[in-house]
Structures are given as C-alpha cells and as structure tokens.
Design a protein around this motif. Sequence first.
Motif, PDB file in Angstrom:
ATOM      1  N   ALA A 119       0.828  -1.175   0.013  1.00 15.84           N
ATOM      2  CA  ALA A 119      -0.108   0.178   0.004  1.00 15.84           C
ATOM      3  C   ALA A 119       0.808   1.001  -0.043  1.00 15.84           C
ATOM      4  O   ALA A 119       0.713   2.298  -0.556  1.00 15.84           O
ATOM      5  CB  ALA A 119      -0.863   0.100   1.259  1.00 15.84           C
ATOM      6  N   VAL A 120       1.813   1.349   0.786  1.00 18.56           N
ATOM      7  CA  VAL A 120       2.886   2.485   0.884  1.00 18.56           C
ATOM      8  C   VAL A 120       3.565   2.532  -0.383  1.00 18.56           C
ATOM      9  O   VAL A 120       3.694   3.659  -0.796  1.00 18.56           O
ATOM     10  CB  VAL A 120       3.835   2.286   2.183  1.00 18.56           C
ATOM     11  CG1 VAL A 120       4.843   3.354   2.054  1.00 18.56           C
ATOM     12  CG2 VAL A 120       3.143   2.038   3.295  1.00 18.56           C
ATOM     13  N   MET A 121       4.126   1.558  -1.036  1.00 18.05           N
ATOM     14  CA  MET A 121       4.871   1.451  -2.262  1.00 18.05           C
ATOM     15  C   MET A 121       3.703   2.049  -3.319  1.00 18.05           C
ATOM     16  O   MET A 121       4.268   2.918  -4.128  1.00 18.05           O
ATOM     17  CB  MET A 121       5.253   0.160  -2.599  1.00 18.05           C
ATOM     18  CG  MET A 121       6.189  -0.007  -3.853  1.00 18.05           C
ATOM     19  SD  MET A 121       7.106  -1.509  -4.344  1.00 18.05           S
ATOM     20  CE  MET A 121       7.832  -1.059  -5.811  1.00 18.05           C
ATOM     21  N   THR A 122       2.702   1.530  -3.468  1.00 17.91           N
ATOM     22  CA  THR A 122       1.808   1.973  -4.547  1.00 17.91           C
ATOM     23  C   THR A 122       1.541   3.525  -4.326  1.00 17.91           C
ATOM     24  O   THR A 122       1.366   4.262  -5.366  1.00 17.91           O
ATOM     25  CB  THR A 122       0.309   1.329  -4.404  1.00 17.91           C
ATOM     26  OG1 THR A 122       0.622  -0.235  -4.464  1.00 17.91           O
ATOM     27  CG2 THR A 122      -0.519   1.754  -5.249  1.00 17.91           C
ATOM     28  N   PHE A 123       1.141   3.850  -3.124  1.00 19.40           N
ATOM     29  CA  PHE A 123       0.972   5.458  -2.833  1.00 19.40           C
ATOM     30  C   PHE A 123       2.210   6.142  -3.438  1.00 19.40           C
ATOM     31  O   PHE A 123       2.206   7.229  -4.006  1.00 19.40           O
ATOM     32  CB  PHE A 123       0.795   5.619  -1.280  1.00 19.40           C
ATOM     33  CG  PHE A 123       0.703   7.145  -0.797  1.00 19.40           C
ATOM     34  CD1 PHE A 123      -0.513   8.040  -1.195  1.00 19.40           C
ATOM     35  CD2 PHE A 123       1.744   7.539  -0.296  1.00 19.40           C
ATOM     36  CE1 PHE A 123      -0.484   9.227  -0.985  1.00 19.40           C
ATOM     37  CE2 PHE A 123       1.760   9.188  -0.034  1.00 19.40           C
ATOM     38  CZ  PHE A 123       0.788   9.984  -0.223  1.00 19.40           C
TER      39      PHE A 123
END
Length: 347
Positions: free
Chosen positions: A197-201
């Motif tokens: 989720a963090v990488m996608t954001f």
Amino acid sequence: MTFPPLGESQPDQPDQPPPTRDGAPDEAPKRPRLARAIKVLRWVLILAVIGFATWYFITIWGDVAPVIAEMNPWAIAGSFGVLLVGMVLNVIAWVTLLHGLGHQVPFIRSAQIMLVGQLGKYVPGSAWAYVLQMEIGRQYGVARARVLVASLYAAGVGVVASLILGAVALPQLSEGYPQLLWLFLLLPVGLACLHPAVMTFLANLVLKLFRRPPLEKKVRLGTTMGALAWSLGSYLLYGLHLWLLTSGKAPFTEVLLFAAALGLGFTASLFAFILPSGVGVREAVLIAMTGMVLTVAEASAIALVSRAMFTAGDLLTAGAAALAAFLMHRKLHAADAASAEYSDIVD
C-alpha cells in the motif's frame, strides 16, 4: 489499443496526441530539431559516464595491481565470477520492481537501462545514475517516473537487505564500531515502505509529479518480497566474493559477516552521494568490519581489490547488456513498441 502510424494523426481528432497503452494522452510530439538534440544529449551523457568509470578504474589500478599480484589467481577468478552472478541477481531485483510497477520490459532491455544507467554513479554527484536510467528508459518507451520509482525502490530494498544481514554483526558493531549503529534506524522505515500500500501510494505520487497516469493496480506483496529476496541473494554472493579474496585466511562461516560488511558499506555510501560511487565511505566500513577477523593490512587490501572488481564488473555487465540489446535489436524494438508509453520511441 493500437497506435496510428508514426507521423500520421487521426483524421477525426487532428489536434489530439496519440493515446498510450494505458489510455493517457502521450506527450506532445517534439519538434524534429529538439528530438535530435535530446537524442544527441543522451549519447553524450552515456559516453561521459562510461569515460568517468573507465578513468576511475585506471586511476586505482596502480594501487590494485601489486596487491592482486600477491593473491591466489584462482581465488581472484572465482571471486570475480561470483561477483558477476551477484550483479545479475541485483538486476533481477530491479526488473522485478519495474514489472511490479506495471511495465513489462524484456530482461535484456531492462538490464541495458539499469546497468548502463548506473554507470552515472561514477560521475561526481551520484544522482546522475538516476538521470541516465530515466533517459535510457524514456527512449525505449518507459516513463521516466516509472524508471525513477524502480531505481529508488531498488536502492531502498538494498538498504533493507543490508540491514537484515547487518543484524548478524550487531554484537561486534556495538562493541567496536557503535558509530555504525545509527544505520539501523533506517530499517523500520525501509520495511514500512516495502508494504504494497505504501509503495503504491509513493509510486503514484511520483507518477503524478511527472504527469503520468497512476498505476492500474496496487503493487503486489510478491513484488516487494521478490525484490528483497533477490537483493539478499546478491549480498550473500558479494560476501562470498570477499571471502574468496581472503584465500582461506578467514573461516567460511564469516561469509555472512562479509556480506553484512559490504551491504552496510553500500548503505553508508548512499549518504556520500557527492563522491563517485561513494568512494572511501564503503571502504571505511568494509575495513572496519572485516578487520574483526583479518588484520588491518589484509582488510585494506581486500577492500581495494573489491572496489576495482566492482568497477570492472559494472563496465563489463553494462557492455554485455548493451551488446546483447544491439544484437537483439529487431526483437527488442517490437517489444518496446508493444508496451511503449510514448509513440516516439527510438528505432
């Protein structure tokens, strides 16, 4: 979705740029002179970084040659071979991240972008590596932002892998070199950034800054964990590379320590980005940690030879990737055209 033939516009929408594979408008077509100028500048940059890397290798060879002359030639050959395999695993980690960001690029093309581009680290101000990787990727249809995110995350994954391996040396570090312990403050931050989720954001944020469409789907956990696994394997081979240079003076069980030493050296050198390839910083950490099981003279010799081998390996692998891409030009160009985010890719 297919592209209209280059040089032709769609009759019903003459003022609209051609669509990209993800449905977003392509960049406005560049004027011929500007396009040629950009192409020339890319080649100038590539030749410049190759020149810097070659010059750097030549300058250190005078100090390295006498040390190599005293080493076992079979150990040197084996060490260099293991190092090259470790570099290949590092490329696979980078490709895993690029694919996870939604752009499928053939391995040879990916290796060309990553390996030739990273030679920019030998230019003072190592950010040139990112610039060159973005430019090489762009000329083959990969968005600069996507290449940048892959490269930044590859560096982050490398930091996490180095700190995981560095944990095996925490007792010795806390006693002998407590000044290195601050590096481990980066581990929780790095692990958090590896969450899908963090990488996608973060990836979508960079894509937005470059005015590119967001990712079509969230980054998978397999992408981040796969890249981490390849990076750990790469560092372990780098540790074996160092151990072979000792010619048996250190027990084989110290391979983990050597892997941790080189990994932490790479991580520390990221903060010395003004220096070409973090020269000096990596060696200081490497000598400090390998000096736990070797004499200072032995540790210094190994650090010097390892630096020369890494430089030679960077030049060799980049040259091999560029040559392979040249020989596979037709096949790779078809793949570039099929997945390009732009219509003006280089033929």
